[in-house]
Design an enzyme around this catalytic site. Structure first.
Site, PDB file in Angstrom:
ATOM      1  N   GLY B  54       0.794  -1.228   0.000  1.00 15.67           N
ATOM      2  CA  GLY B  54       0.000   0.000   0.000  1.00 15.67           C
ATOM      3  C   GLY B  54       0.819   1.267   0.000  1.00 15.67           C
ATOM      4  O   GLY B  54       0.290   2.353   0.111  1.00 15.67           O
ATOM      5  N   CYS B  55       2.140   1.145  -0.147  1.00 12.45           N
ATOM      6  CA  CYS B  55       2.986   2.333  -0.207  1.00 12.45           C
ATOM      7  C   CYS B  55       3.530   2.486  -1.622  1.00 12.45           C
ATOM      8  O   CYS B  55       3.827   1.505  -2.280  1.00 12.45           O
ATOM      9  CB  CYS B  55       4.169   2.200   0.751  1.00 12.45           C
ATOM     10  N   GLN B  56       3.687   3.740  -2.080  1.00 13.75           N
ATOM     11  CA  GLN B  56       4.257   3.974  -3.411  1.00 13.75           C
ATOM     12  C   GLN B  56       5.752   3.640  -3.411  1.00 13.75           C
ATOM     13  O   GLN B  56       6.279   3.147  -4.379  1.00 13.75           O
ATOM     14  CB  GLN B  56       4.034   5.429  -3.823  1.00 13.75           C
ATOM     15  N   SER B  57       6.393   3.915  -2.273  1.00  9.43           N
ATOM     16  CA  SER B  57       7.799   3.549  -2.158  1.00  9.43           C
ATOM     17  C   SER B  57       7.869   2.200  -1.449  1.00  9.43           C
ATOM     18  O   SER B  57       6.873   1.696  -0.964  1.00  9.43           O
ATOM     19  CB  SER B  57       8.529   4.605  -1.337  1.00  9.43           C
TER      20      SER B  57
END
Lengths: 413, 157
Positions: B54-57
């Site tokens: 759920g994180c872009q990074s």
């Protein structure tokens, strides 16, 4: 009021800016610098007004009922189809199908033409620089049919046509290629790609999501079999787009969805389908946005695509010159012909950090993989920072971007 | 040191620290600084199974359970995210599973992070919180199992 713009060879960008109300707003206490135009463009006041006018004055369902409002809505809906036909120079209005956007257009072809014509062992060719929406529909189709999906490789953002020639064979049934890469801005040599595909007996779909706003599109001269684009990237409303297909192909294709509008006659035993283009437009369409697409396309034509292109190219060159002076910055994609996209990566810095810090200065860019993960994988980076330009952007805004990047790097490194 | 303080006390400390900053430029500078100071996670922990979804990074999060308390370690390839997770670690590490599960973490909102971050990034922050609470819950469940069952599970591993 705008006669001086249309006569002069230069775009009067400051006059144009006044026509886009969103550009007046502040973000995080600073004037908005909108450089995410490849994701979607802002809308001119004429487009916003046209949408309000439709819902205020002649909202009705199309192609039904004989009352005045229905007739007015139908006339405007069909006039928009004519405007779209003209914008891409399709041979006839029957070849212009309204969709929700480019993605739906590609899926429509995969679902109808693809399911009818692709068989086990057949091959579909795409490129390494496709958006996921021109990859996944073909993966689904190939999985269902036992067909093979092949990719034309690229180097530094340029397609390797010699490799493409090696991929083509009598097994190739379709070549589906992005006209302009959303992640890099590369303009692909679609005319040559189409010619080679046709020589091998394959059909060609061109993903025009990024190209339609920048380039002069002539589907007949290009000789593509299908062409898809989205209104919202051409200064029009979201939720509406166009799929062009050559008439003989569309006629031979089975319908996409079943429902109202797309039928001629329905009995429980047998349904006959409506003529083109309605065969592919089941249900009540997105009338309001379709009507307003005409306003957007006319706005672009009236402003002048050539002038817009010249202005955007100047901005891109100016931005590129400034960007490469930043330490550790690499422009991703070295194609000679590019439109309007500066995609870059900075050593030791995650694109997301830059995106957050630029947003804090009111500058909107896109960071990440741009829905083109296979391409990012080729470059060995998690994603890029992408600044994409539109007719209303200025050199002063580019200066703001450079200043924002300098400040961000000072914090991050 | 922090094991003497409650989660609420550490949260209050962070809110006070952020109150000193007038601008988001300064807040980000502080967050980035915290990110830089967070010790890098050893390579052996940088596994797919330790990634927070759920994180872009990319964010890796590992936890350790010792004498009734949970200790977190994390890393990210993006520095602002690393700063954010370093704050979460500062607040939650060295506490019991129950304390972690029940922490309301209002400081995130109080320092303005939820309204300032774009929705996609705020979701990433919430995903990290959720993952930390999931670890706490897992340790709590494991801990409350009858002895026989626990040893059976150990054997099956």
């Amino acid at each position: 009021m705008i006669q001086s713009n249309t006569i002069s060879k230069e775009l009067d960008v400051y006059a144009i800016r006044k026509q886009f109300p969103a550009l007046n707003r502040q973000v995080k206490g600073q004037p908005l610098v909108y450089f995410d135009n490849a994701a979607t463009t802002q809308k001119p006041q004429v487009v916003i007004d046209a949408l309000v006018d439709y819902y205020t004055n002649y909202n009705a369902n199309v192609h039904r009922g004989i009352h005045t409002l229905a007739e007015e809505a139908t006339a405007a809906f069909e006039a928009s189809r004519d405007a779209a036909r003209q914008f891409i120079n399709a041979a006839s209005r029957e070849e212009v199908i309204f969709t929700r956007g480019t993605t739906e257009g590609i899926n429509l072809v995969a679902y109808t033409w693809g399911r009818k014509n692709i068989k086990a062992g057949d091959e579909i060719i795409i490129t390494e620089m496709e958006h996921h929406s021109n990859i996944v529909p073909w993966q689904l189709l190939c999985e269902e049919k036992g067909a093979l999906l092949k990719m034309i490789p690229q180097q530094d953002g340029v397609l390797l046509l010699d490799e493409y020639k090696k991929l083509l064979s009598s097994k190739t049934k379709l070549v589906s290629v992005v006209h302009v890469s959303n992640a890099l801005g590369t303009v692909n040599p679609v005319e040559e790609i189409i010619k080679l595909a046709h020589q091998a007996g394959a059909k060609v779909l061109i993903d025009g999501a990024q190209s339609t706003v920048h380039l002069d599109i002539d589907v007949q001269a290009m000789d593509c079999d299908f062409f898809a684009f989205s209104s919202h990237k051409v200064y029009g409303p979201t939720g509406i787009g166009v799929l062009y297909g050559k008439r003989e192909l569309l006629e031979a294709m089975p319908p996409f969805q079943g429902g109202g509008e797309m039928i001629k006659e329905v009995t429980l035993e047998k349904t006959t389908y409506a003529d083109l283009p309605y065969k592919f437009e089941a249900g009540t369409p997105n009338i309001g946005d379709a009507v307003v697409l005409k306003t957007a396309l006319e706005y672009v034509s009236k402003t002048g695509k050539e002038k817009i292109r010249k202005h955007e190219t100047e901005l891109l060159n100016y931005a590129t010159e400034q960007l490469v002076q930043l330490p550790g910055l690499r422009i991703i994609g070295a194609a000679a012909t590019k439109v309007s996209v500066a995609s870059f990566f900075i050593d030791k810095v995650h694109p997301q950090d830059i995106g957050i810090l630029l947003d804090n200065r009111g500058i909107a860019v896109r960071t990440g993989h741009h829905c083109a993960q296979p391409l990012m994988h080729c470059f060995g980076i998690p994603g890029t920072i992408r600044a994409s330009f539109a007719m209303y952007n200025t050199k002063e805004e580019v200066d703001q971007l450079i200043l924002g990047l300098q400040k961000a790097l000072k914090l991050l490194l | 040191m922090s094991d003497h303080k409650t989660i609420q006390e550490i949260e209050n400390e962070i809110v006070e620290e952020f109150a000193l900053f007038d601008s988001w430029d300064d807040k980000y500078e502080y967050i980035i600084d915290m990110g830089k100071k967070l010790p890098a996670l050893e390579e052996k922990h940088k596994l797919d199974e330790n990634k927070v979804r759920g994180c872009q990074s990319t964010v890796w999060l590992v936890s350790e359970y010792k004498d009734g308390l949970i200790y977190f370690k994390a890393d990210s390839d993006a520095i602002i995210v690393k700063g954010l997770i370093s704050m979460l670690i500062r607040v939650l590490t060295g506490h019991t599973p129950d304390e972690i599960i029940n922490a309301n973490l209002e400081f995130i909102q109080k320092i303005g992070m939820t309204t300032h971050l774009a929705q996609t990034r705020a979701n990433g922050l919430l995903a990290m919180v959720k993952q930390m609470k999931n670890y706490a819950l897992a340790f709590k469940i494991k801990n409350s199992m009858p002895h026989g069952e626990r040893s059976a599970e150990t054997k099956s591993n």
